[in-house]
Design an enzyme around this catalytic site. Structure first.
Site, PDB file in Angstrom:
ATOM      1  N   ILE A  18       0.820  -1.228   0.000  1.00  0.00           N
ATOM      2  CA  ILE A  18       0.000   0.000   0.000  1.00  0.00           C
ATOM      3  C   ILE A  18       0.851   1.274   0.000  1.00  0.00           C
ATOM      4  O   ILE A  18       0.400   2.309  -0.484  1.00  0.00           O
ATOM      5  CB  ILE A  18      -0.997  -0.024   1.192  1.00  0.00           C
ATOM      6  CG1 ILE A  18      -2.153   0.947   0.935  1.00  0.00           C
ATOM      7  CG2 ILE A  18      -0.305   0.242   2.526  1.00  0.00           C
ATOM      8  CD1 ILE A  18      -3.321   0.784   1.884  1.00  0.00           C
ATOM      9  N   GLY A  39       3.655  -4.679  11.002  1.00  0.00           N
ATOM     10  CA  GLY A  39       2.694  -4.807   9.910  1.00  0.00           C
ATOM     11  C   GLY A  39       2.666  -3.606   8.992  1.00  0.00           C
ATOM     12  O   GLY A  39       3.692  -2.982   8.712  1.00  0.00           O
ATOM     13  N   ASP A  41       1.443  -0.678   9.514  1.00  0.00           N
ATOM     14  CA  ASP A  41       1.813   0.543  10.241  1.00  0.00           C
ATOM     15  C   ASP A  41       3.332   0.772  10.156  1.00  0.00           C
ATOM     16  O   ASP A  41       3.796   1.879   9.824  1.00  0.00           O
ATOM     17  CB  ASP A  41       1.368   0.366  11.704  1.00  0.00           C
ATOM     18  CG  ASP A  41       1.295   1.670  12.470  1.00  0.00           C
ATOM     19  OD1 ASP A  41       1.633   2.708  11.896  1.00  0.00           O
ATOM     20  OD2 ASP A  41       0.900   1.627  13.644  1.00  0.00           O
TER      21      ASP A  41
HETATM   22  P1  ADP Z   1      -3.800  -4.916  12.519  1.00  0.00           P
HETATM   23  O1  ADP Z   1      -3.001  -4.577  13.745  1.00  0.00           O
HETATM   24  O2  ADP Z   1      -4.936  -3.947  12.271  1.00  0.00           O
HETATM   25  O3  ADP Z   1      -4.221  -6.347  12.475  1.00  0.00           O
HETATM   26  P2  ADP Z   1      -1.522  -5.383  10.706  1.00  0.00           P
HETATM   27  O4  ADP Z   1      -0.620  -4.339  10.178  1.00  0.00           O
HETATM   28  O5  ADP Z   1      -0.961  -6.395  11.650  1.00  0.00           O
HETATM   29  O6  ADP Z   1      -2.792  -4.612  11.313  1.00  0.00           O
HETATM   30  O7  ADP Z   1      -2.161  -6.171   9.486  1.00  0.00           O
HETATM   31  C1  ADP Z   1      -3.179  -5.667   8.661  1.00  0.00           C
HETATM   32  C2  ADP Z   1      -3.033  -6.257   7.274  1.00  0.00           C
HETATM   33  O8  ADP Z   1      -2.070  -5.482   6.557  1.00  0.00           O
HETATM   34  C3  ADP Z   1      -2.556  -7.694   7.241  1.00  0.00           C
HETATM   35  O9  ADP Z   1      -3.427  -8.441   6.382  1.00  0.00           O
HETATM   36  C4  ADP Z   1      -1.153  -7.588   6.635  1.00  0.00           C
HETATM   37  O10 ADP Z   1      -0.843  -8.710   5.815  1.00  0.00           O
HETATM   38  C5  ADP Z   1      -1.289  -6.355   5.778  1.00  0.00           C
HETATM   39  N1  ADP Z   1      -0.054  -5.642   5.395  1.00  0.00           N
HETATM   40  C6  ADP Z   1       1.164  -5.657   6.003  1.00  0.00           C
HETATM   41  N2  ADP Z   1       2.029  -4.864   5.337  1.00  0.00           N
HETATM   42  C7  ADP Z   1       1.339  -4.336   4.279  1.00  0.00           C
HETATM   43  C8  ADP Z   1       1.678  -3.446   3.203  1.00  0.00           C
HETATM   44  N3  ADP Z   1       2.900  -2.924   3.078  1.00  0.00           N
HETATM   45  N4  ADP Z   1       0.701  -3.134   2.296  1.00  0.00           N
HETATM   46  C9  ADP Z   1      -0.546  -3.650   2.410  1.00  0.00           C
HETATM   47  N5  ADP Z   1      -0.925  -4.485   3.402  1.00  0.00           N
HETATM   48  C10 ADP Z   1       0.008  -4.824   4.327  1.00  0.00           C
END
Ligand code: ADP
Length: 181
Positions: A18, A39, A41
């Site tokens: 993203i 993740g 964030d």
């Molecule tokens: P939460 O704490 O809300 O569960 P996470 O960041 O752990 O958030 O995960 C939310 C989703 O984002 C997961 O499905 C993960 O695979 C996805 N994710 C992680 N990195 C990226 C990225 N760079 N772009 C898009 N999605 C991502």
């Protein structure tokens, strides 16, 4: 990538990172302290060059205390191709009886409303709560897609979509969209 026409707008689903998207705003699956983390964030914080984003997040937290689950806040996109970052906090999955559904829906809808307020017309979401917060992905996909549909039908934005990290997630979300849109 797949897309669907909704009202006068478009809902898209694509696979990727993203942080690379050229849209008006990307959404961050943040925590209530806007403190950065792992993740998506972590990826967003790294891609912006962390320091400036951290400063902007700290300013928000010093104004409002904390960002409750289901609510959204906005910062600049700094070094990202996206102009803005909308930070929203998804619910932590506790089995589904703690209002998780409503909070997840609110995270999407309040992000779309904040987008509208800031004249953002194109917006991309990650799978909020589907990582460490543990929300069952199929259920989350239904809630998310129906919230995006609702926002598009209400004309809050022109283009809204999901960016899924990895092929398995992408296929599940695309199949869910085929079923319910
Ligand atoms: P939460 O704490 O809300 O569960 P996470 O960041 O752990 O958030 O995960 C939310 C989703 O984002 C997961 O499905 C993960 O695979 C996805 N994710 C992680 N990195 C990226 C990225 N760079 N772009 C898009 N999605 C991502």
């Amino acid at each position: 990538m797949k897309d669907w026409k909704i009202g006068s707008g478009r809902l898209f689903i694509r696979q990727g990172d993203i942080t690379t998207l050229e849209v008006d705003a990307i959404v961050n699956a943040a925590n209530s302290r806007l403190a950065g983390g792992g993740g998506v964030d972590g990826a967003i914080h790294r891609a912006t060059g962390a320091a400036k984003l951290q400063e902007a997040c700290q300013k928000i937290i010093s104004d409002i205390g904390s960002l409750p689950p289901g609510e959204a806040a906005i910062t600049d996109g700094f070094n990202l191709p996206a102009k803005y970052i909308i930070h929203t906090v998804g619910p932590i999955w506790h089995g589904g009886t703690n209002g998780e559904l409503k909070l997840l829906k609110n995270a999407y809808l309040n992000s779309l409303k904040l987008a509208r307020k800031n004249n953002i017309t194109t917006i991309a979401f990650p799978a909020i709560s589907c990582g460490v917060y543990g929300y069952p992905v199929k259920e989350a996909a239904c809630i998310a897609l129906l919230a995006l549909k609702k926002g598009l039908e209400a004309g809050l934005v022109e283009e809204a979509g999901m960016v899924l990290h990895g092929e398995t997630a992408y296929k599940l979300w695309a199949a869910t969209a085929e079923e319910i849109l």
